[in-house]
Design a protein around this motif. Structure first.
Motif, short mmCIF file in Angstrom:
data_model
loop_
_atom_site.label_atom_id
_atom_site.label_comp_id
_atom_site.label_asym_id
_atom_site.label_seq_id
_atom_site.Cartn_x
_atom_site.Cartn_y
_atom_site.Cartn_z
N LEU A 159 0.83 -1.21 0.00
CA LEU A 159 0.00 0.00 0.00
C LEU A 159 0.86 1.26 0.00
O LEU A 159 0.55 2.25 -0.66
N GLU A 160 1.97 1.21 0.74
CA GLU A 160 2.87 2.36 0.76
C GLU A 160 3.58 2.52 -0.59
O GLU A 160 3.76 3.65 -1.07
N GLU A 161 3.97 1.43 -1.22
CA GLU A 161 4.58 1.51 -2.54
C GLU A 161 3.62 2.13 -3.55
O GLU A 161 4.03 2.88 -4.45
N LEU A 162 2.35 1.82 -3.41
CA LEU A 162 1.34 2.33 -4.33
C LEU A 162 0.88 3.74 -3.98
O LEU A 162 0.15 4.37 -4.76
N ALA A 163 1.28 4.22 -2.81
CA ALA A 163 0.84 5.54 -2.32
C ALA A 163 -0.68 5.63 -2.28
O ALA A 163 -1.28 6.67 -2.60
N MET A 164 -1.32 4.51 -1.90
CA MET A 164 -2.77 4.48 -1.80
C MET A 164 -3.20 4.86 -0.38
O MET A 164 -2.59 4.40 0.59
N PRO A 165 -4.24 5.66 -0.24
CA PRO A 165 -4.74 5.95 1.11
C PRO A 165 -5.36 4.70 1.73
O PRO A 165 -6.07 3.95 1.06
N TYR A 166 -5.07 4.49 2.99
CA TYR A 166 -5.65 3.34 3.69
C TYR A 166 -5.74 3.64 5.17
O TYR A 166 -5.05 4.51 5.69
N ARG A 167 -6.60 2.90 5.81
CA ARG A 167 -6.79 3.02 7.25
C ARG A 167 -6.31 1.72 7.90
O ARG A 167 -6.72 0.63 7.51
N LEU A 168 -5.44 1.86 8.88
CA LEU A 168 -4.88 0.69 9.57
C LEU A 168 -5.75 0.37 10.78
O LEU A 168 -5.95 1.22 11.66
N ILE A 169 -6.25 -0.85 10.82
CA ILE A 169 -7.07 -1.31 11.94
C ILE A 169 -6.28 -2.43 12.62
O ILE A 169 -6.10 -3.51 12.04
N THR A 170 -5.78 -2.15 13.82
CA THR A 170 -4.85 -3.07 14.47
C THR A 170 -5.57 -3.97 15.48
O THR A 170 -6.60 -3.59 16.05
N TYR A 171 -4.99 -5.14 15.69
CA TYR A 171 -5.54 -6.15 16.60
C TYR A 171 -4.43 -6.65 17.52
O TYR A 171 -3.26 -6.68 17.14
N ASP A 172 -4.83 -7.06 18.70
CA ASP A 172 -3.92 -7.71 19.65
C ASP A 172 -4.34 -9.17 19.77
O ASP A 172 -5.36 -9.48 20.40
N ILE A 173 -3.58 -10.05 19.13
CA ILE A 173 -3.94 -11.47 19.11
C ILE A 173 -3.98 -12.04 20.52
O ILE A 173 -4.87 -12.82 20.87
N GLY A 174 -3.00 -11.64 21.35
CA GLY A 174 -2.93 -12.18 22.71
C GLY A 174 -4.11 -11.81 23.58
O GLY A 174 -4.43 -12.51 24.55
N LYS A 175 -4.80 -10.72 23.25
CA LYS A 175 -6.00 -10.32 24.00
C LYS A 175 -7.26 -10.97 23.44
O LYS A 175 -8.35 -10.74 23.96
N GLY A 176 -7.11 -11.74 22.37
CA GLY A 176 -8.26 -12.41 21.79
C GLY A 176 -9.05 -11.56 20.82
O GLY A 176 -10.21 -11.87 20.51
N ASP A 177 -8.44 -10.49 20.28
CA ASP A 177 -9.18 -9.59 19.40
C ASP A 177 -9.70 -10.27 18.14
O ASP A 177 -10.70 -9.81 17.56
N LEU A 178 -9.04 -11.33 17.70
CA LEU A 178 -9.48 -12.01 16.48
C LEU A 178 -10.54 -13.08 16.76
O LEU A 178 -11.12 -13.62 15.81
N LEU A 179 -10.80 -13.36 18.01
CA LEU A 179 -11.72 -14.44 18.37
C LEU A 179 -13.12 -13.90 18.55
O LEU A 179 -13.75 -14.04 19.61
#
Length: 245
Positions: A19-39
């Motif tokens: 995405l940075e190589e393409l210079a495309m606008p994007y929104r980063l949505i971060t997760y903490d796997i250890g806190k169970g954010d993906l579950l």
């Protein structure tokens, strides 16, 4: 706008770099796997496999009315390449050279280096010595493969920087914490390529998000029980079995 659902491990960084190589606008949505954010059921609607990265593009290829959801890092890279016409050559020989090395990364480099790191740094003690040695040796073998290839090629797909390089670089970037008998820096041609990619401004921007403590440490990491349960253990497996037993 593109949403990138992300953690700072190698697979998320591949897509951030693209995405940075393409210079495309994007929104980063971060997760903490250890806190169970993906579950969660909401995240499983994005990716049935329950893993990051995931792209959500509200201006998709084909200009449909529904956002395009793309999961698995290699699919995300190819989607962005197809959308923009960049970093995946159209000429057949160059295209398939790129796709071969992209497949090599997701089928060989990532799994072997990931398991080598797991059994070296995370696995509960006593660690199975066969498992640790098996994946360390395979991880080293793959560095020999890359080094031999890069002796005759500037980039993985030949003379052109492609999504294959973006896929491989983040995995070689974390090889330092796996305690290989022959570390990455000792492979002349691999290290030449590694530093060449590292110097790209987009790669620097795509890796600015800090890695979690567990990836930064070089010792054998004693992951707290709750984080272990959400990342590798009972909570993780119970969530994916839910409703299917």
């Amino acid at each position: 706008m593109i949403d990138l659902h992300f953690t700072s491990g190698p697979n998320g960084r591949k897509v951030a770099i693209m995405l940075e190589e393409l210079a495309m606008p994007y929104r980063l949505i971060t997760y903490d796997i250890g806190k169970g954010d993906l579950l969660t059921e909401d995240f499983r609607k994005l990716n049935p496999n329950g893993r990051v990265p995931v792209l959500v593009d509200d201006e998709p290829i084909g200009r449909g009315t529904e956002p395009m959801i793309v999961w698995e890092s290699a699919a995300c890279l190819q989607y962005l390449a197809d959308k923009t016409g960049r970093f995946l050559p159209a000429e057949p020989r160059k295209r398939y050279a790129t796709l071969q090395w992209l497949a090599w990364q997701i089928a060989s480099l990532g799994p072997a280096h990931g398991q080598a790191a797991h059994f070296t740094r995370y696995a509960p003690e006593p660690i199975d010595p066969y498992a640790r040695q098996r994946f360390r040796l395979e991880g080293e073998r793959l560095m020999y493969v890359a080094d031999r290839h890069l002796a005759d090629n500037e980039y993985f797909a030949g003379d052109e920087y492609t999504i294959a390089d973006m896929a491989c670089w983040p995995w070689f970037n974390v090889s330092w914490n796996t305690q290989y008998d022959k570390p990455r820096e000792t492979f002349e041609h691999l290290e030449r390529w590694f530093q060449q990619i590292r110097a790209r401004p987009a790669v620097e921007r795509g890796t600015v998000e800090p890695q979690g403590e567990w990836m930064r440490r070089t010792d054998h990491v004693g992951i707290p029980p709750e984080r272990w349960a959400n990342s590798f253990g009972d909570n993780f497996h119970a969530f994916h079995r839910k409703g299917r037993e």
